[in-house]
Design an enzyme around this catalytic site. Structure first.
Site: not given
Length: 207
Positions: A89, A105
């Site tokens: 992003l 993650h």
């Protein structure tokens, strides 16, 4: 009840864990950058609105992120959750949602940011691996850590076996982190996340 918007790119197993966790929040929409993402069908089966913003139709990351933000904002989110959303992003997008923007993650950050975490963990010979829920910042995979889960790396593990072990713990800690957020229990001071009213921020999946 707070609105949560979930972004996915594939099977959406972490999205599914959030939907099934009986959280004090409403999954207002599931949005994918891939029209063929398997998780979209699951969301539809649960009556959750779905949207597609196909990244291949945009000439730049900035243009894609602007279109994505427009779709997200239609669902008035209190929290945006990245659940296997395989896009980097832009800084502008991250700053737009700074604070109510979480990611999971598959490593014990700050170790192994980026891709191929399980292969890299095995190559490094680590004995403990895991997953991290963190607030998203412009620095990839380096935001303030909300909660982590650690799992052992066993002799004979390959990347698929290790990934499956980690994923089971992802399904534990992501709903926990989202619950803490929507209950207003998270605070950040000097880059450190604290949970009001108690709450374990480390899970050990010693399976």
């Amino acid at each position: 009840m707070k609105n949560v918007v979930v972004l996915i790119s594939g099977r959406g197993s972490n999205m599914r864990s959030l939907v099934e966790a009986d959280l004090p929040a409403r999954v207002a929409a599931v949005i994918s950058n891939r029209p063929d993402a398997n998780g979209l069908e699951y969301a539809r089966s649960r009556g959750i609105p779905t949207e597609i913003v196909d990244h291949t139709g945009f000439d730049s990351r900035e243009a894609f992120d602007a279109a994505l933000a427009t779709v997200i904002d239609r669902h008035t989110p209190d929290l945006v959750v990245l659940a296997g959303f395989m896009r980097v992003l832009t800084e502008g997008f991250v700053q737009r949602y700074a604070g109510p923007l979480l990611n999971i993650h598959p490593s014990l950050l700050p170790s192994f940011p980026g891709l191929h975490t399980h292969e890299r963990a095995l190559a490094a010979g680590v004995k403990i691996h895991g997953a991290t829920v963190h607030f998203v910042t412009p620095d990839l995979d380096h935001g303030p850590i909300v909660v982590q889960a650690a799992v052992p790396v066993r002799p004979g593990d390959d990347a698929d076996v290790l990934a499956a072990r980690v994923l089971r713990q992802e399904h534990v800690i992501y709903p926990r982190a989202v619950r803490w957020f929507v209950e207003g229990r998270l605070s950040i001071a000097d880059g450190i996340v604290r949970v009001g009213g108690g709450g374990e921020q480390l899970v050990y999946g010693g399976e």
